[in-house]
Write an enzyme that holds these catalytic residues in place. Structure first.
Site, PDB file in Angstrom:
ATOM      1  N   ASN A 244      -1.241   6.502   6.630  1.00 37.76           N
ATOM      2  CA  ASN A 244      -0.271   5.544   7.162  1.00 37.76           C
ATOM      3  C   ASN A 244       1.126   5.716   6.586  1.00 37.76           C
ATOM      4  OD1 ASN A 244      -0.060   3.109   8.927  1.00 37.76           O
ATOM      5  ND2 ASN A 244       0.581   2.123   7.022  1.00 37.76           N
TER       6      ASN A 244
ATOM      7  N   HIS B 253      -1.483  -8.677  12.034  1.00 35.77           N
ATOM      8  CA  HIS B 253      -2.147  -7.943  13.125  1.00 35.77           C
ATOM      9  C   HIS B 253      -3.250  -8.766  13.799  1.00 35.77           C
ATOM     10  CE1 HIS B 253       0.026  -4.610  11.460  1.00 35.77           C
ATOM     11  NE2 HIS B 253      -0.731  -4.511  10.390  1.00 35.77           N
TER      12      HIS B 253
ATOM     13  N   LYS C 138       0.807  -1.226   0.000  1.00 32.48           N
ATOM     14  CA  LYS C 138       0.000   0.000   0.000  1.00 32.48           C
ATOM     15  C   LYS C 138       0.843   1.281   0.000  1.00 32.48           C
ATOM     16  CE  LYS C 138      -1.104  -0.570   4.952  1.00 32.48           C
ATOM     17  NZ  LYS C 138      -0.507  -1.930   5.089  1.00 32.48           N
TER      18      LYS C 138
END
Length: 431
Positions: free
Chosen positions: A145, A191, A122
């Protein structure tokens, strides 16, 4: 700075005062909101106390009822933090800076927003879309981010495009971001300590599309089952849904910073975004050819005595390390850190390229055991400087010393950037 009349007179509690948190405090205060801010770090609290109109106080001791929002940093675990539970009990929205940006959009000059998520790729795709738009002369900002807090940026003029890299944590803290173009590159296990299993993590990524108007564009890589399932759920969008299949053959020879199959997918996603925004083919081609790549992502930092040293510190899980191992012939691999799982299975197809592995950090002993017998040599180096010195001593001309840790950095470093900078410093310190 992005401000909004919607925040005037509203009460906000802001937990976490790193880059995005401090930018949030400043934007809310400048908008005329009442802000209480807190961080466990005294230095961060001191910085917030310098902002006019901000009260620094332990939020755990506040009555949250009636607040417009508890604004938390993406690092705050929503599934375990006691303040989050208190806010939910008080019916206080738990949001992040991306949601505040979404609420401020109505007062900004006419613009469009691109939101990009995915377990891997990303950052590269966000930076690539940003570069293509810049090349085409479109007013553009990137944030989220990728490390640039969106609220501290000056608003774009009319016709501008905000390109946001969005982690699952940021999406979890967002309720009303209607992206003009939303992108999902892939979903692989990551995560999982923050979610109710892999399905919960995938559902977080899917929420980006649930917030969208149906007439807006979705771009989805369908190389994994979870992403493909999300794409199937959006099939009613017809021409507003672009699916990117794995293994597409394309000529990447004119894109020096976009080599390898993973970057083929990143490039295809960026091309789809640019087309959805109406960018001309010639500008897209020029942007792809002139894109220089990101720091700490397959970045050559030195060539010494015929040995190339490559910083891929941003590879924080095995899935993102695998393409790096597939990109070179003879690799001295520095791997380890704060692990996100118990295996390196995603990297296994490329073990044949590894001459030796040097394991570091918390995962060092486990990775040494996993790799012993599967690559020709393994050393438990412990720390990065030792690993660089050992790899440099063993490498021959034509070899690559690759830092691609397949782990988070937080056991030994502030973040992946700090780790990458330490790698460069260790290389420069070689005799």
């Amino acid at each position: 700075m992005i401000v909004s009349k919607a925040f005037v007179g509203q009460r906000y509690a802001v937990l976490g005062l790193a880059r995005s948190g401090l930018a949030t405090v400043r934007a809310l205060a400048k908008s005329g909101a009442h802000v209480v801010a807190w961080d466990s770090d005294p230095a961060a609290r001191d910085r917030a106390a310098e902002v006019n109109g901000v009260i620094v106080h332990d939020i755990a001791k506040l009555n949250l009822e009636g607040a417009a929002g508890l604004v938390v940093s993406p690092g705050v675990p929503l599934n375990t933090h006691p303040l989050v539970a208190r806010a939910r009990d008080a019916n206080v929205p738990i949001i992040g800076d991306i949601e505040l940006f979404a609420q401020a959009r109505a007062e900004l000059p006419a613009h469009r927003v691109v939101g990009i998520t995915g377990t891997n790729g990303k950052s590269t795709t966000t930076a690539l879309v940003h570069h293509i738009l810049q090349t085409a002369g479109v007013p553009v900002l990137m944030g989220g981010n990728i490390g640039l807090p969106i609220l501290e940026q000056a608003p774009l003029p009319e016709g501008g495009v905000y390109v946001l890299e969005l982690s699952s944590y940021q999406i979890d803290l967002t309720q009303s971001l209607d992206c003009d173009v939303a992108v999902l590159l892939n979903i692989t296990p990551d995560h999982l300590d923050r979610y109710d299993g892999f399905e919960g993590y995938a559902a977080s990524k899917a929420w980006l599309f649930a917030m969208q108007s149906p007439a807006h564009d979705a771009v989805i890589g369908i190389g994994d089952a979870a992403s493909a399932q999300i794409a199937r759920g959006l099939s009613a969008r017809g021409e507003h849904l672009t699916k990117i299949a794995p293994g597409v053959c394309m000529d990447q020879s004119r894109w020096p910073a976009l080599q390898g199959p993973h970057n083929a997918q990143n490039a295809l996603a960026a091309i789809a975004v640019a087309k959805a925004l109406g960018v001309a083919e010639a500008d897209i081609d020029r942007g792809l050819a002139t894109y220089a790549g990101l720091p700490h992502r397959m970045q050559t930092v030195a060539v010494r005595d015929g040995v190339t040293f490559v910083d891929d510190s941003k590879a924080t899980n095995p899935e993102s390390t695998a393409p790096a191992l597939g990109a070179f012939g003879r690799i001295h691999w520095i791997v380890g850190g704060k692990r996100k799982g118990d295996d390196l299975d995603a990297c296994a197809p490329y073990f044949g390229s590894v001459v030796a592995a040097y394991t570091i950090g918390e995962a060092g002993p486990l990775f040494r055991d996993l790799l012993t017998g599967r690559v020709p040599a393994v050393a438990l180096s412990g720390d990065l400087a030792t690993a660089v010195a050992q790899a440099a001593a063993a490498a021959q001309p034509g070899d690559v010393v690759l830092l691609s840790p397949a782990c988070a950095s937080f056991d030994q470093f502030r973040d992946y950037e700090d780790r990458g900078a330490a790698f460069r410093a260790a290389v420069e310190a070689l005799a």
